[in-house]
Design an enzyme around this catalytic site. Structure first.
Site, PDB file in Angstrom:
ATOM      1  N   ASP A   6      -2.644  27.298 -14.150  1.00 18.08           N
ATOM      2  CA  ASP A   6      -3.142  27.137 -13.192  1.00 18.08           C
ATOM      3  C   ASP A   6      -3.833  26.445 -11.992  1.00 18.08           C
ATOM      4  O   ASP A   6      -4.247  27.212 -11.569  1.00 18.08           O
ATOM      5  CB  ASP A   6      -4.313  27.217 -14.622  1.00 18.08           C
ATOM      6  CG  ASP A   6      -4.100  27.672 -15.549  1.00 18.08           C
ATOM      7  OD1 ASP A   6      -3.090  28.616 -15.730  1.00 18.08           O
ATOM      8  OD2 ASP A   6      -4.897  28.429 -16.501  1.00 18.08           O
TER       9      ASP A   6
ATOM     10  N   GLU B 174       0.359  20.746 -26.536  1.00 19.63           N
ATOM     11  CA  GLU B 174      -0.013  21.591 -25.427  1.00 19.63           C
ATOM     12  C   GLU B 174       1.143  21.102 -24.317  1.00 19.63           C
ATOM     13  O   GLU B 174       1.462  21.618 -23.848  1.00 19.63           O
ATOM     14  CB  GLU B 174      -1.334  21.798 -25.113  1.00 19.63           C
ATOM     15  CG  GLU B 174      -2.037  23.061 -23.782  1.00 19.63           C
ATOM     16  CD  GLU B 174      -2.955  23.189 -23.770  1.00 19.63           C
ATOM     17  OE1 GLU B 174      -3.371  22.605 -24.125  1.00 19.63           O
ATOM     18  OE2 GLU B 174      -3.055  24.802 -22.935  1.00 19.63           O
TER      19      GLU B 174
HETATM   20  C1  DGY Z   1      -7.038  29.107 -19.088  1.00 14.92           C
HETATM   21  O1  DGY Z   1      -6.441  27.727 -19.602  1.00 14.92           O
HETATM   22  O2  DGY Z   1      -8.221  29.559 -19.973  1.00 14.92           O
HETATM   23  C2  DGY Z   1      -6.430  30.425 -18.677  1.00 14.92           C
HETATM   24  O3  DGY Z   1      -6.424  31.981 -18.820  1.00 14.92           O
HETATM   25  C3  DGY Z   1      -5.057  30.089 -18.802  1.00 14.92           C
HETATM   26  O4  DGY Z   1      -4.239  31.864 -18.823  1.00 14.92           O
END
Ligand code: DGY
Length: 423
Positions: A163, A393
């Site tokens: 992201d 994670e």
């Molecule tokens: C988040 O971190 O919220 C994203 O949706 C990951 O897909």
């Protein structure tokens, strides 16, 4: 590997199982995520083959009629996550988001089939999944590379799965921060804000969601109107690998014409990925499709063409040198951003931390590219990280500390895959 760790990894998957689908972790991610489920399925199948297939069957039951496999399926309501179904407004039941994620599913299904002990059941379930898997690959090419350039586009940083990678900074800066929805971030209620994307990034993430909602989730309109359109090297490499795995499935379950169709897509993707190589960076680079230029940020995604088996011997050698160079700067491989890049942040999500799934894909690629010793040492490093840092994670590449969410499904799944490979 100790039996205790295996038992604990299995327990993580069992405890995150919500009945046919698995949440990435409790609270922080309370729904089903697309690429998480691919890894989770492979992890489950090391000790419960039926449950492995069920993970993907549940996800693909929520595939859209045009072939899109959504990034998130909101199977049950939860107030622990933002943005929920009301922000997406896709009109699907069960509700889903309207974007996708890196396509690992065909690879997962092929692997589960190849390693199955109950061959009859696995053949039946893989065969039943094959048409949906093929539809999802056709969707990628039709919706995201309609001009057949050889590179599919991703339209949201969430689609890349990475992201807040610094690779997206410049492209994301074009996206306005204005949103109609009030942003009620829940992630920073669960996790230290210093380990998550920044506020302005979230505003842009939501701006894009609203723009695509205004496009009625129509691929052509989204492609035309978006200010964020990149050829993500990670997604393209994973898709290429998935096409190779789909070709193996097609040989068992498909029609002859499909084999030729997949082979043509593989050749096109190979040509596309070849254009992303950067000798100066010693990795492949993503491309900004709006600026029409390479994105000059070296990240671990740039090593994933190893996984896609898209690298020449000289490129493999250069990427091995890159890995060694990065390892000389941090204690624990593989950092998600080159540690000598000014944008490297060792604890902030995809801007520096080590991710077990990425290590596993890189190691798979190394093993297939004539580098078994390096693959084995990356496996050992990943096992050691999980043994010391837990089923986190992600991990700080400087000291190996487990950070982000805890009891994470895909980290447990990778531990199980590493164990299965070592047996
Ligand atoms: C988040 O971190 O919220 C994203 O949706 C990951 O897909």
């Amino acid at each position: 590997m100790t039996g205790d760790m295996i038992a604990r990894a299995q327990a993580v998957l069992r405890s995150n199982d919500r009945g046919g689908y698995t949440v990435p972790t409790d609270r922080l991610y309370p729904f089903q995520w697309n690429w998480d489920s691919g890894f989770v399925a492979m992890g489950f199948s090391t000790f419960d083959e039926g449950r492995g297939f069920a993970e993907i069957e549940t996800l693909l039951r929520c595939q859209w009629p045009d072939g899109l496999v959504p990034q998130i399926v909101f199977h049950a309501p939860s107030d622990d996550y933002f943005p929920g179904p009301e922000v997406w407004g896709t009109g699907r039941l069960p509700p889903t988001s309207g974007i996708t994620q890196p396509p690992i599913l065909a690879t997962a299904v092929r692997r589960m089939l190849d390693h199955a002990t109950d061959r009859t059941a696995a053949e039946a379930r893989a065969g039943a999944l094959y048409p949906s898997l093929h539809a999802s690959h056709r969707w990628w090419h039709a919706a995201r590379d309609p001009a057949a350039t050889g590179l599919v586009a991703t339209l949201h940083p969430w689609e890349t799965g990475m992201d807040n990678s610094p690779a997206w900074d410049a492209a994301l800066a074009r996206v306005p921060t204005a949103t109609r929805a009030a942003i009620r971030r829940r992630d920073t209620a669960h996790i230290d804000a210093g380990m998550r994307p920044r506020g302005a990034e979230y505003q842009r993430f939501i701006h894009l969601v609203e723009l695509y909602r205004d496009c009625g989730w129509q691929p052509a309109a989204m492609l035309a109107r978006t200010p964020f359109r990149v050829a993500d090297v990670g997604t393209n490499a994973i898709l290429l690998r998935a096409e190779r795995d789909l070709a193996a499935l097609a040989a068992r379950f498909g029609r002859p014409a499909e084999t030729a169709e997949i082979a043509a897509r593989i050749a096109r993707l190979e040509r596309g990925l070849a254009r992303l190589w950067s000798p100066a960076h010693g990795v492949f680079l993503s491309r900004d499709l709006i600026a029409g230029a390479p994105i000059a940020v070296a990240t671990s995604a740039g090593l994933l063409p190893l996984f896609g088996q898209a690298a020449t011997p000289a490129q493999v050698a250069a990427m091995v040198a890159t890995l060694h160079r990065w390892e000389s700067m941090v204690a624990h491989p593989v950092p998600s951003t080159a540690p000598d890049d000014l944008r490297f942040e060792p604890q902030r999500y995809w801007r520096g931390p080590v991710w077990a799934i990425v290590n596993w894909m890189i190691a798979e690629g190394l093993a297939a590219s004539g580098e078994p010793a390096l693959a084995a040492s990356l496996h050992a490093a990943t096992r050691a990280l999980i043994a010391a840092g837990g089923f986190s994670e992600y991990f700080d590449p400087r000291d190996g500390a487990g950070i982000g969410g805890g009891t994470f499904s895909w980290t447990a799944a990778i531990l199980l895959l590493l164990d299965a490979g070592a047996r």
